[in-house]
Design a protein around this motif. Sequence first.
Motif, PDB file in Angstrom:
ATOM      1  N   LYS A   1       0.830  -1.208   0.000  1.00 48.46           N
ATOM      2  CA  LYS A   1       0.000   0.000   0.000  1.00 48.46           C
ATOM      3  C   LYS A   1       0.860   1.252   0.000  1.00 48.46           C
ATOM      4  O   LYS A   1       0.486   2.265  -0.605  1.00 48.46           O
ATOM      5  N   ASP A   2       2.021   1.212   0.647  1.00 47.68           N
ATOM      6  CA  ASP A   2       2.917   2.378   0.632  1.00 47.68           C
ATOM      7  C   ASP A   2       3.362   2.715  -0.786  1.00 47.68           C
ATOM      8  O   ASP A   2       3.500   3.888  -1.135  1.00 47.68           O
ATOM      9  N   ALA A   3       3.591   1.694  -1.601  1.00 52.32           N
ATOM     10  CA  ALA A   3       3.987   1.924  -2.995  1.00 52.32           C
ATOM     11  C   ALA A   3       2.841   2.574  -3.774  1.00 52.32           C
ATOM     12  O   ALA A   3       3.070   3.442  -4.622  1.00 52.32           O
ATOM     13  N   VAL A   4       1.626   2.156  -3.488  1.00 53.11           N
ATOM     14  CA  VAL A   4       0.462   2.783  -4.119  1.00 53.11           C
ATOM     15  C   VAL A   4       0.397   4.250  -3.700  1.00 53.11           C
ATOM     16  O   VAL A   4       0.220   5.141  -4.534  1.00 53.11           O
ATOM     17  N   ARG A   5       0.583   4.507  -2.402  1.00 57.46           N
ATOM     18  CA  ARG A   5       0.559   5.883  -1.896  1.00 57.46           C
ATOM     19  C   ARG A   5       1.622   6.737  -2.581  1.00 57.46           C
ATOM     20  O   ARG A   5       1.346   7.857  -3.019  1.00 57.46           O
ATOM     21  N   THR A   6       2.824   6.218  -2.697  1.00 58.77           N
ATOM     22  CA  THR A   6       3.906   6.970  -3.342  1.00 58.77           C
ATOM     23  C   THR A   6       3.530   7.333  -4.771  1.00 58.77           C
ATOM     24  O   THR A   6       3.725   8.471  -5.209  1.00 58.77           O
ATOM     25  N   GLN A   7       2.969   6.383  -5.495  1.00 56.99           N
ATOM     26  CA  GLN A   7       2.591   6.658  -6.882  1.00 56.99           C
ATOM     27  C   GLN A   7       1.469   7.692  -6.956  1.00 56.99           C
ATOM     28  O   GLN A   7       1.465   8.555  -7.842  1.00 56.99           O
ATOM     29  N   LEU A   8       0.527   7.638  -6.018  1.00 51.36           N
ATOM     30  CA  LEU A   8      -0.532   8.638  -5.994  1.00 51.36           C
ATOM     31  C   LEU A   8       0.018  10.011  -5.613  1.00 51.36           C
ATOM     32  O   LEU A   8      -0.447  11.037  -6.130  1.00 51.36           O
ATOM     33  N   LEU A   9       1.009  10.039  -4.727  1.00 48.58           N
ATOM     34  CA  LEU A   9       1.659  11.310  -4.390  1.00 48.58           C
ATOM     35  C   LEU A   9       2.361  11.895  -5.612  1.00 48.58           C
ATOM     36  O   LEU A   9       2.304  13.107  -5.846  1.00 48.58           O
ATOM     37  N   ILE A  10       3.024  11.052  -6.375  1.00 48.15           N
ATOM     38  CA  ILE A  10       3.666  11.510  -7.608  1.00 48.15           C
ATOM     39  C   ILE A  10       2.623  12.141  -8.519  1.00 48.15           C
ATOM     40  O   ILE A  10       2.827  13.236  -9.072  1.00 48.15           O
ATOM     41  N   ASP A  11       1.486  11.474  -8.655  1.00 47.42           N
ATOM     42  CA  ASP A  11       0.407  12.021  -9.482  1.00 47.42           C
ATOM     43  C   ASP A  11      -0.084  13.363  -8.946  1.00 47.42           C
ATOM     44  O   ASP A  11      -0.330  14.298  -9.718  1.00 47.42           O
ATOM     45  N   ALA A  12      -0.226  13.464  -7.627  1.00 52.25           N
ATOM     46  CA  ALA A  12      -0.718  14.705  -7.029  1.00 52.25           C
ATOM     47  C   ALA A  12       0.253  15.852  -7.259  1.00 52.25           C
ATOM     48  O   ALA A  12      -0.158  16.960  -7.647  1.00 52.25           O
TER      49      ALA A  12
ATOM     50  N   SER B   1      -9.610  17.241  -7.330  1.00 51.55           N
ATOM     51  CA  SER B   1      -9.191  15.971  -6.728  1.00 51.55           C
ATOM     52  C   SER B   1      -8.953  16.170  -5.230  1.00 51.55           C
ATOM     53  O   SER B   1      -7.820  16.088  -4.757  1.00 51.55           O
ATOM     54  N   PRO B   2     -10.004  16.427  -4.478  1.00 54.45           N
ATOM     55  CA  PRO B   2      -9.810  16.797  -3.073  1.00 54.45           C
ATOM     56  C   PRO B   2      -9.131  15.731  -2.216  1.00 54.45           C
ATOM     57  O   PRO B   2      -8.308  16.053  -1.357  1.00 54.45           O
ATOM     58  N   GLU B   3      -9.446  14.476  -2.436  1.00 56.93           N
ATOM     59  CA  GLU B   3      -8.830  13.433  -1.609  1.00 56.93           C
ATOM     60  C   GLU B   3      -7.373  13.211  -1.998  1.00 56.93           C
ATOM     61  O   GLU B   3      -6.541  12.919  -1.138  1.00 56.93           O
ATOM     62  N   LEU B   4      -7.060  13.357  -3.260  1.00 62.25           N
ATOM     63  CA  LEU B   4      -5.664  13.278  -3.686  1.00 62.25           C
ATOM     64  C   LEU B   4      -4.892  14.458  -3.097  1.00 62.25           C
ATOM     65  O   LEU B   4      -3.763  14.302  -2.625  1.00 62.25           O
ATOM     66  N   TYR B   5      -5.519  15.626  -3.087  1.00 57.32           N
ATOM     67  CA  TYR B   5      -4.910  16.805  -2.473  1.00 57.32           C
ATOM     68  C   TYR B   5      -4.644  16.554  -0.989  1.00 57.32           C
ATOM     69  O   TYR B   5      -3.559  16.828  -0.493  1.00 57.32           O
ATOM     70  N   ARG B   6      -5.633  16.040  -0.299  1.00 57.62           N
ATOM     71  CA  ARG B   6      -5.460  15.749   1.134  1.00 57.62           C
ATOM     72  C   ARG B   6      -4.327  14.751   1.348  1.00 57.62           C
ATOM     73  O   ARG B   6      -3.517  14.909   2.264  1.00 57.62           O
ATOM     74  N   LEU B   7      -4.284  13.722   0.531  1.00 57.71           N
ATOM     75  CA  LEU B   7      -3.237  12.706   0.654  1.00 57.71           C
ATOM     76  C   LEU B   7      -1.857  13.343   0.518  1.00 57.71           C
ATOM     77  O   LEU B   7      -0.928  13.000   1.248  1.00 57.71           O
ATOM     78  N   ALA B   8      -1.727  14.283  -0.399  1.00 57.48           N
ATOM     79  CA  ALA B   8      -0.420  14.894  -0.673  1.00 57.48           C
ATOM     80  C   ALA B   8      -0.030  15.963   0.346  1.00 57.48           C
ATOM     81  O   ALA B   8       1.145  16.323   0.424  1.00 57.48           O
ATOM     82  N   THR B   9      -0.993  16.446   1.131  1.00 56.77           N
ATOM     83  CA  THR B   9      -0.678  17.594   1.985  1.00 56.77           C
ATOM     84  C   THR B   9      -0.886  17.356   3.476  1.00 56.77           C
ATOM     85  O   THR B   9      -0.668  18.270   4.267  1.00 56.77           O
TER      86      THR B   9
END
Length: 176
Positions: free
Chosen positions: A57-68, A100-108
């Motif tokens: 799941k951490d790898a998924v998070r990292t990739q989503l952070l890259i996208d954000a 992308s509010p949840e992606l924003y929250r994830l990144a910040t």
Amino acid sequence: MTDIPIELPPRSPRQAEILSAARRRVEAEGWDALSMRTLAADLGIRAPSLYKHLPNKDAVRTQLLIDAFAQMGRACWQVIEDGAAVPALLRAYRATAAKSPELYRLATRGSLDRAALPDGLEEWSGQPFFLITGDPATAQALWAAAHGLTILQLDGRLPPGSDMDAAWGALAEAFA
């Protein structure tokens, strides 16, 4: 410069499919609702199949952070390329977070494992704030204020009837 000048890790078509499903789940229900099991179910596969493409799941998070960071960076760099000033930068920032509010929250929110991100991505995505203000401290203050107003707006924490456009306008005026 809206093209990312940093080399991002390549993604296989299957990784892209998995990350697209993860992003849909995160946007619909938030990061905490995502598990490798729910992600696999969304894709119609068994969870162990995911591990062939993303180890955890951490790898998924990292990739989503890259996208954000890439999404926000592109939007903010477009403002710089257009020669616009603080109000346009804030409009782009606000619109991207709202899209992308949840992606924003994830990144910040929470800590950021900078070592997991491609070198230079975070700096590139935030550089428009420096370029528009010309000063590192002012750039950080502008970003912090924009982030604060963004989160308050996304979370519905401002009093009912608040004029959000006026609040964003006042913020832009304060840093113009």
